[in-house]
Motif scaffolding. Sequence first.
Motif: not given
Length: 144
Positions: A73-82, A85-88
């Motif tokens: 989830m942290r990797a996805i957040a970095n990847g999409i620039g969000r 908390r939004h990813v979670q």
Amino acid sequence: MDAAATAPQAGAAEAHMGALSQLIQEANHARGLSYQDMANRAIDPESGTKLAKQALQKLVRTPPVNPPSIEQMRAIANGIGRPLRHVQEAVARQWLQYEATELAGYDADVRIIVAHLAGKSPEDVRRWRYMIEAEERARREAGE
């Protein structure tokens, strides 16, 4: 004519797409990030976990049965620039059918009270509201 026939199907597919899938697709379409761009940035700063382009594409097209780990989830957040908390929140909606809400700007006591009341019946919540309102009214009348 074929294009008009396929447009509603695309919208219907998006309506059934999970929340995390939509977040990733939004980064791809609306914000113009390619899957490779996202993959290049999709690194968890704490563990070093990386997500490949194919993993991000799979999350959109054929999401796995299990949700991503916190590192993913942290990797996805970095990847999409969000924000994480939004990813979670998206993961909670997509895999748990849980709508996360946040009480920003309140202290721990207020959050505990709200969490406590969340499990109460509507009648109990109404009774608590009346008690709180009565206490506020009494303070006002006493000039406090």
